[in-house]
Design a protein around this motif. Structure first.
Motif, PDB file in Angstrom:
ATOM      1  N   UNK A 174       0.828  -1.201   0.000  1.00 21.95           N
ATOM      2  CA  UNK A 174       0.000   0.000   0.000  1.00 21.95           C
ATOM      3  C   UNK A 174       0.868   1.259   0.000  1.00 21.95           C
ATOM      4  N   UNK A 175       1.931   1.229   0.803  1.00 19.85           N
ATOM      5  CA  UNK A 175       2.837   2.373   0.897  1.00 19.85           C
ATOM      6  C   UNK A 175       3.609   2.547  -0.408  1.00 19.85           C
ATOM      7  N   UNK A 176       4.117   1.438  -0.963  1.00 15.05           N
ATOM      8  CA  UNK A 176       4.848   1.509  -2.226  1.00 15.05           C
ATOM      9  C   UNK A 176       3.980   1.964  -3.373  1.00 15.05           C
ATOM     10  N   UNK A 177       2.734   1.498  -3.404  1.00 11.59           N
ATOM     11  CA  UNK A 177       1.847   1.894  -4.509  1.00 11.59           C
ATOM     12  C   UNK A 177       1.524   3.379  -4.428  1.00 11.59           C
ATOM     13  N   UNK A 178       1.347   3.900  -3.222  1.00  8.98           N
ATOM     14  CA  UNK A 178       1.097   5.330  -3.073  1.00  8.98           C
ATOM     15  C   UNK A 178       2.304   6.150  -3.490  1.00  8.98           C
ATOM     16  N   UNK A 179       3.503   5.687  -3.131  1.00 12.03           N
ATOM     17  CA  UNK A 179       4.721   6.413  -3.491  1.00 12.03           C
ATOM     18  C   UNK A 179       4.915   6.457  -5.001  1.00 12.03           C
ATOM     19  N   UNK A 180       4.722   5.317  -5.661  1.00 15.85           N
ATOM     20  CA  UNK A 180       4.881   5.280  -7.118  1.00 15.85           C
ATOM     21  C   UNK A 180       3.848   6.127  -7.830  1.00 15.85           C
ATOM     22  N   UNK A 196      -1.862   8.811   4.375  1.00 15.83           N
ATOM     23  CA  UNK A 196      -3.156   8.150   4.177  1.00 15.83           C
ATOM     24  C   UNK A 196      -2.970   6.656   3.905  1.00 15.83           C
ATOM     25  N   UNK A 197      -1.962   6.336   3.116  1.00 19.70           N
ATOM     26  CA  UNK A 197      -1.699   4.929   2.797  1.00 19.70           C
ATOM     27  C   UNK A 197      -1.198   4.167   4.015  1.00 19.70           C
ATOM     28  N   UNK A 198      -0.300   4.788   4.781  1.00 21.79           N
ATOM     29  CA  UNK A 198       0.329   4.100   5.918  1.00 21.79           C
ATOM     30  C   UNK A 198      -0.699   3.729   6.980  1.00 21.79           C
ATOM     31  N   UNK A 199      -1.537   4.664   7.372  1.00 19.82           N
ATOM     32  CA  UNK A 199      -2.428   4.399   8.507  1.00 19.82           C
ATOM     33  C   UNK A 199      -3.542   3.415   8.163  1.00 19.82           C
TER      34      UNK A 199
END
Length: 455
Positions: free
Chosen positions: A162-168, A186-189
């Motif tokens: 989830x975190x990687x997809x948000x970053x990309x 938002x992705x992390x929590x």
């Protein structure tokens, strides 16, 4: 603690500063190989009942759009496409793996960055950069949390993906620093699923949800949604709640200097089953081939594996393809009976056939340490396998695989990778895909618009 001490800020800075010319050539080449591989397994995965079910769910949930659903002629909006493609990418458990977090990285990050790239009309070069950025952020956070988060029972493909997809997606969307921070927060929590998903549609569902979540986080942040900048450090933050407060910020501070796609590297699967079974499968194959044995010669097999392998491979007598993918007994039986594990061997009629069922009863799986004679072997991976095979004549044959073929330390050759891609396309009955898609992924930086990739 100031804002610049927060992990979210460090990650956002890294996302904004990542440029392809600063990425080492070997990391770029590895990323292209991952793109080729994940495209192939997504095409094949789209054929599965699981992927079809989740695609139908997406159609009922999301609006039409301009983002391709691989393996079909359909399009959806960005979140819907990310969800459907993420589910298909993991539906056969044939996608890549990384020991930074023990994650399936590409199956989450690629659907997210593809969807955003097609939604925004980004170039192939921008898609590639977003893909690298997403993977590197995911792997860096994984290193910061260490693999203890996986050991605690969290399915890291969901949590970290989830975190990687948000970053990309944020990289491709060209968000500013503040908006990137909010998208990441938002992705992390909201990240997380447990490892209880194995052997069920839930595993594919949460892979799709992780890709979708990254896209939605970016879209929401663009519209002003906020997230906590202390998402890692808060007393109720992800590090404390999911990982007993274990978190090493040095791992994320190294983003852009160290590249997880090169070290520890990405494992591209040779077999369409859980990676935990691959080393023991290779060891069995070595015994069978080097001794000229057939299935009729085999009286008994004992596989010694580490606890990690046993915790993942929990189906000793699988009845479905999803269960067979998490069965060491099936993987060994398929190698003995067929000489390989191929997509066609996951068909119910084959995996429940009398020859396979007879072999399942001859296989014993034990948890133990690396046998003393092999402890000096190089590059012993966390999912090694030791096999002892006894023939009907009483001969004992031994083999040990420190790491499987396809691992970062024993990568598939380019020819093997293309063969795998072709087999996936053929499994999906996408006869024309190998003629253009492999080359487009290999030279993705030459694509002027990501919407042209599959046309």
């Amino acid at each position: 603690m100031t804002a610049h001490n927060h992990a979210i800020q460090t990650l956002a800075d890294a996302v904004l500063s990542m440029e392809i010319e600063n990425v080492p050539d070997d990391a770029v080449n590895n990323a292209k190989r991952c793109l080729i591989d994940v495209c192939g397994v997504t095409l094949a995965g789209a054929k599965t009942d699981s992927a079809k079910t989740l695609y139908e769910t997406a159609v009922e949930t999301y609006k039409p759009g301009c983002c391709n659903i691989l393996g079909t002629s359909h399009v959806l909006n960005a979140p819907g496409a990310a969800f459907a493609n993420g589910a298909a990418a993991h539906a056969l458990d044939f996608d890549d793996n990384c020991y930074a977090g023990i994650v399936h990285g590409s199956a989450v990050v690629f659907p997210s960055v593809l969807a955003i790239a097609q939604q925004r009309g980004a170039t192939g070069a921008e898609l590639l950069l977003g893909f690298v950025t997403g993977l590197e952020v995911e792997f860096a956070v994984a290193k910061a949390l260490s693999n203890s988060i996986y050991d605690r029972g969290w399915w890291t493909t969901s949590v970290l993906g989830t975190i990687g997809s948000a970053a990309g997606a944020a990289k491709i969307a060209r968000l500013d620093n503040e908006t990137t921070r909010n998208a990441l927060a938002l992705a992390v929590v909201g990240a997380g699923a447990t490892r209880a998903v194995r052997g069920t549609t839930a595993k594919h569902y949460y892979c799709g949800r992780a890709a979708e979540s990254g896209v939605l986080a970016v879209m929401a942040a663009e519209r002003g949604a906020t997230g906590p900048i202390n998402a890692f450090e808060d007393q109720s933050g992800i590090a404390r709640v999911l990982n007993g407060a274990e978190f090493d910020p040095k791992a994320i501070e190294a983003l852009g200097v160290e590249f997880g796609i090169s070290q520890p590297g990405v494992d591209i699967k040779k077999y369409p089953v859980c990676y935990a079974s691959h080393a023991a499968a290779d060891a069995t194959k070595e015994i069978m081939n080097s001794n000229g044995l057939t299935a009729n010669d085999v009286a008994a097999v004992t596989c010694t594996v580490p606890p990690l392998v046993a915790s993942n491979l929990t189906y000793s007598t699988p009845k479905t393809a999803a269960e067979a993918q998490f069965s060491l007994e099936f993987a060994i039986s398929s190698i003995i009976e067929h000489g390989d594990i191929e997509l066609k061997h996951l068909e119910t009629a084959i995996l429940t056939s009398p020859p396979i069922e007879r072999l399942l009863g001859k296989i014993v799986v034990k948890v133990g340490d690396v046998p003393e004679r092999y402890r000096s072997a190089e590059s012993i991976c966390p999912e090694w396998g030791s096999v002892e095979l006894v023939t009907h004549c009483g001969a004992r044959k031994l083999a040990f695989a420190a790491s499987p073929i396809g691992s970062a330390s024993r990568p598939l050759s380019d020819d093997m990778l293309q063969k795998k891609f072709n087999s996936c396309a053929e499994y999906r009955n996408s006869a024309n895909a190998p003629l253009f898609l492999y080359g487009r992924m290999r030279n993705i930086e030459l694509i002027g618009n990501a919407q042209e990739l599959f046309t």
